[in-house]
Design a protein around this motif. Sequence first.
Motif, PDB file in Angstrom:
ATOM      1  N   GLU A  41       0.808  -1.222   0.000  1.00 45.41           N
ATOM      2  CA  GLU A  41       0.000   0.000   0.000  1.00 45.41           C
ATOM      3  C   GLU A  41       0.841   1.272   0.000  1.00 45.41           C
ATOM      4  O   GLU A  41       0.390   2.330  -0.444  1.00 45.41           O
ATOM      5  CB  GLU A  41      -0.935   0.012   1.205  1.00 45.41           C
ATOM      6  CG  GLU A  41      -0.225   0.015   2.544  1.00 45.41           C
ATOM      7  CD  GLU A  41      -1.180  -0.104   3.718  1.00 45.41           C
ATOM      8  OE1 GLU A  41      -0.803   0.312   4.820  1.00 45.41           O
ATOM      9  OE2 GLU A  41      -2.299  -0.614   3.528  1.00 45.41           O
ATOM     10  N   GLU A  46      -8.543  -2.033   1.722  1.00 50.88           N
ATOM     11  CA  GLU A  46      -8.526  -0.592   1.896  1.00 50.88           C
ATOM     12  C   GLU A  46      -7.263  -0.126   2.609  1.00 50.88           C
ATOM     13  O   GLU A  46      -6.555  -0.901   3.244  1.00 50.88           O
ATOM     14  CB  GLU A  46      -9.754  -0.137   2.686  1.00 50.88           C
ATOM     15  CG  GLU A  46      -9.691  -0.459   4.165  1.00 50.88           C
ATOM     16  CD  GLU A  46     -10.847   0.182   4.930  1.00 50.88           C
ATOM     17  OE1 GLU A  46     -11.911   0.449   4.337  1.00 50.88           O
ATOM     18  OE2 GLU A  46     -10.684   0.413   6.145  1.00 50.88           O
ATOM     19  N   THR A  60      -6.051   2.693   5.395  1.00 50.71           N
ATOM     20  CA  THR A  60      -6.605   3.519   6.464  1.00 50.71           C
ATOM     21  C   THR A  60      -5.924   4.884   6.531  1.00 50.71           C
ATOM     22  O   THR A  60      -4.824   5.081   6.003  1.00 50.71           O
ATOM     23  CB  THR A  60      -6.448   2.822   7.817  1.00 50.71           C
ATOM     24  OG1 THR A  60      -5.047   2.699   8.127  1.00 50.71           O
ATOM     25  CG2 THR A  60      -7.073   1.433   7.789  1.00 50.71           C
ATOM     26  N   THR A  76      -8.009   3.740  -1.632  1.00 44.71           N
ATOM     27  CA  THR A  76      -8.895   2.603  -1.408  1.00 44.71           C
ATOM     28  C   THR A  76      -9.804   2.376  -2.601  1.00 44.71           C
ATOM     29  O   THR A  76     -10.027   1.237  -3.027  1.00 44.71           O
ATOM     30  CB  THR A  76      -9.733   2.843  -0.142  1.00 44.71           C
ATOM     31  OG1 THR A  76      -8.865   2.884   1.004  1.00 44.71           O
ATOM     32  CG2 THR A  76     -10.765   1.741   0.057  1.00 44.71           C
TER      33      THR A  76
END
Length: 220
Positions: free
Chosen positions: A131, A189, A191, A177
């Motif tokens: 991510e 997703e 955060t 996301t």
Amino acid sequence: MSDTPKERLPGDSAPYEDDDIHIVHSQLLREKDEPSEGFSPVPMLLLFLFGGLVFWGGVYIANYSGDFRWDIYNPEWKPGMTEKVAEKPPLMVTGERLFKNNCQACHQANGAGVPGAFPPLAGSAWVVGDEARIVKILLRGLTGPIEVEGNSYNGNMPSYGENGAGWNDYQIASVSTFVRASWDNGAPEITEEAVAAIRGETADKSGAWSGEEILGAHPL
């Protein structure tokens, strides 16, 4: 020509002569006030009404504007609803809106991009997996040559962090996301907390990332 019309006797049905008509018209015009230039004062009642309307509008906006925050708009908001209004929309909802307004023109609604100009996001290893890769790109931008799905691209993606559009952690997390979950990408997703941590780790980064820098830290 006399300034007095000829005297007419009772029952006289003969039509007026032209001279008589002109004399009567002249007398009527002399009885009217001559037009004058200048300004007429605005009625005080109208001033009070207008001032009251402006005051009411200011009070209404102050009570129902939600501090003009885009992320808490609620048409049902009333004073005292602070906790409810403070709730943010789901990441996917905000992410979709941000993507349509800022990213779709280049990467297209289906995430396919434009061959030779803008790389695809659908099915791209650049946006799934680690991510930190997509978050770093959004925060600082990306410049120079890269290869995506076997095709070469050489462009400049703008920064959406503090050096660019100024998005906060919630906005970065939302669009990240949305991209990772759309077009069958199927990635989990990201955060706000994760974005905040990555933002802090890269706070001393100046300028946009190169493809080599991103892949060196986060290989595909």
